[in-house]
Scaffold this active site. Structure first.
Site, mmCIF file in Angstrom:
data_model
loop_
_atom_site.group_PDB
_atom_site.id
_atom_site.type_symbol
_atom_site.label_atom_id
_atom_site.label_comp_id
_atom_site.label_asym_id
_atom_site.label_seq_id
_atom_site.Cartn_x
_atom_site.Cartn_y
_atom_site.Cartn_z
ATOM 1 N N GLN A 172 26.931 53.375 61.752
ATOM 2 C CA GLN A 172 27.421 54.160 60.594
ATOM 3 C C GLN A 172 26.284 54.269 59.573
ATOM 4 O OE1 GLN A 172 28.153 50.993 61.326
ATOM 5 N NE2 GLN A 172 29.260 49.914 59.719
ATOM 6 N N THR A 173 26.272 55.370 58.834
ATOM 7 C CA THR A 173 25.168 55.570 57.878
ATOM 8 C C THR A 173 25.659 55.540 56.432
ATOM 9 O OG1 THR A 173 25.341 57.998 57.796
ATOM 10 C CG2 THR A 173 23.946 57.047 59.529
ATOM 11 N N ARG A 174 24.729 55.169 55.552
ATOM 12 C CA ARG A 174 24.963 55.234 54.110
ATOM 13 C C ARG A 174 23.647 55.646 53.461
ATOM 14 N NH1 ARG A 174 29.320 54.499 55.891
ATOM 15 N NH2 ARG A 174 31.042 53.216 55.112
ATOM 16 N N ASP A 207 36.571 52.978 58.032
ATOM 17 C CA ASP A 207 35.191 52.865 57.543
ATOM 18 C C ASP A 207 34.467 54.198 57.839
ATOM 19 O OD1 ASP A 207 33.372 50.082 57.027
ATOM 20 O OD2 ASP A 207 32.259 51.871 57.592
ATOM 21 N N ASN A 262 26.789 55.186 47.250
ATOM 22 C CA ASN A 262 26.445 53.751 47.258
ATOM 23 C C ASN A 262 25.212 53.454 46.408
ATOM 24 O OD1 ASN A 262 27.886 54.507 49.779
ATOM 25 N ND2 ASN A 262 27.843 52.305 50.128
ATOM 26 N N TYR A 316 41.955 52.972 46.636
ATOM 27 C CA TYR A 316 40.724 53.333 45.920
ATOM 28 C C TYR A 316 40.480 54.841 46.021
ATOM 29 C CZ TYR A 316 35.731 53.057 44.623
ATOM 30 O OH TYR A 316 34.501 53.215 44.024
ATOM 31 N N ASP A 317 40.491 55.348 47.272
ATOM 32 C CA ASP A 317 40.132 56.760 47.494
ATOM 33 C C ASP A 317 41.106 57.700 46.787
ATOM 34 O OD1 ASP A 317 38.565 55.321 49.228
ATOM 35 O OD2 ASP A 317 38.967 56.548 50.991
ATOM 36 N N GLU A 318 42.400 57.451 47.008
ATOM 37 C CA GLU A 318 43.405 58.361 46.429
ATOM 38 C C GLU A 318 43.524 58.138 44.922
ATOM 39 O OE1 GLU A 318 44.153 60.807 48.013
ATOM 40 O OE2 GLU A 318 44.968 60.436 50.007
ATOM 41 N N GLY A 345 26.872 49.101 63.788
ATOM 42 C CA GLY A 345 25.798 49.322 62.808
ATOM 43 C C GLY A 345 25.224 50.716 62.862
#
Ligand code: NAD
Ligand code: UDP
Length: 317
Positions: free
Chosen positions: A214-216, A278, A179, A150-152, A212
């Site tokens: 990690q941030t978005r 992640d 997101n 996905y990223d590349e 939990g």
């Protein structure tokens, strides 16, 4: 009412998906002719069924890894599965969709002299070492991991957009979408907002990956669609890339707690292993979008979540 001369013919690839269906709806409401092309991998006809009655809306089953010959004025290239579960299901096809899809849609734009917008992603920043992320940051991406398809793929698509711009003078626009959530997300697509809401409504355990922390940053779909349209309509010399997202930043644990509170759920929180690569933190710097597009998101997470919850109550509870 638009006249023949002011009505544009607009192609939306991935138009039966979550973002694409909202975009088709908005463009149609603005009086344009909308052509939605989708292979229904993660999208569904249900998302656009309410548009099918309009003589200004057309739907074609098409896979963007194959060439498409239509006459249009603008192209929004959104075709690509966006949730990790779906894009990792057939990673080779995911890269093909981004790369061959970009080549085919850029080829189409070149032939018909259309303006073309790419739905790129905050994933081009990988696990970012710069925070918040600005457009001039080149990213920290694993080229061989499970997210790389996905990223590349999306990074290569950006490269192709800029090479077509430099080499063939194409009018391009590149949006780096952070997101985004809202009605019509697939209830089982594994993304965090849809997962947590569906789990909360069903009284099932809320699955936090890792601790939990990690941030978005979560943008409501209406704001995002508004940003995409402003970008497409921006002056020709503005190509982007431009970040589109809501700068409000939350840990995944905070998100879980908000969703439990807003649904009144009795679900417990369970902690599961963190998937590889992640990203630990993510928050857009949107100064460029503010300055050039006069765009800032209006819907806070506290205002947007109830709207998403209402949708999932209907379709998934
Ligand atoms: P989605 O999975 O709901 O929509 C993607 C659509 O593309 C689906 O309708 C799917 O059937 C279609 N599609 C997939 N492969 C195709 C192919 N080969 N040919 C034709 N159609 C194909 O995802 P979404 O959230 O609506 O994302 C739309 C776009 O925005 C994607 O390109 C995604 O990478 C990008 N984006 C989304 C987010 C987000 O948070 N929603 C964030 C960053 C980038
Ligand atoms: N996540 C989680 N539980 C879930 C689904 C996702 O804790 O049931 C986490 C995931 O590990 C990531 C974050 O939520 O840290 C956002 O995941 P999502 O798949 O929505 O998007 P992305 O990782 O692409 O930002």
């Amino acid at each position: 009412m638009r006249t023949y001369s002011t009505r544009k013919r607009i192609l939306v690839t991935g138009g039966a998906g979550f973002l694409g269906s909202h975009l088709c709806e908005r463009l149609l409401a603005e009086g344009h002719d909308v052509l939605c092309a989708d292979n229904f991998f993660t999208g569904t006809k249900d998302n656009i069924a309410h548009l099918l009655h309009s003589p200004h809306f057309e739907l074609i089953r098409h896979d963007v890894t194959f060439p498409l010959f239509v006459e249009v004025d603008e192209i929004y290239n959104l075709a690509c599965p966006a949730s990790p579960i779906h894009y990792q299901h057939d990673p080779v096809q995911t890269t093909k969709t981004s790369v061959h899809g970009a080549i085919n849609m850029l080829g189409l734009a070149k032939r018909v002299k259309a303006r073309i917008l790419q739905a790129s992603t905050s994933e081009v920043y990988g696990d970012p070492a710069v925070h918040p992320q600005t457009e001039d940051y080149w990213g920290n991406v694993n080229p061989i991991g499970i997210r790389s398809c996905y990223d590349e793929g999306k990074r290569c698509a950006e490269t192709l957009f800029f090479d077509y711009h430099r080499q063939h003078k194409l009018r391009i626009k590149v949006a780096r979408i952070f997101n985004t959530y809202g009605p019509r997300m697939h209830p089982n697509d594994g993304r965090v907002v849809s997962n947590f809401i569906v789990q909360a409504l069903k009284g099932e355990p809320i699955t936090i990956y890792g601790e939990g922390q990690q941030t978005r940053s979560f943008c409501y779909v209406d704001d995002l669609v508004d940003g995409l349209i402003r970008l497409m309509n921006s002056p020709d010399d503005f190509t982007g890339p431009v970040n589109l997202g809501n700068p409000g930043e939350f840990t995944i644990l905070e998100l879980a707690q908000k969703i439990i509170a807003k649904t009144g759920s009795k679900s417990e929180i369970v902690f599961q292993p963190l998937p590889a690569d992640d990203p630990t933190q993510r928050k857009p710097d949107i100064a460029l979008a503010k300055r050039i597009l006069d765009w800032i998101p209006k819907v806070t997470l506290d205002d947007g979540l109830p709207r998403a919850i209402a949708y999932f109550r209907d379709v998934a509870a």
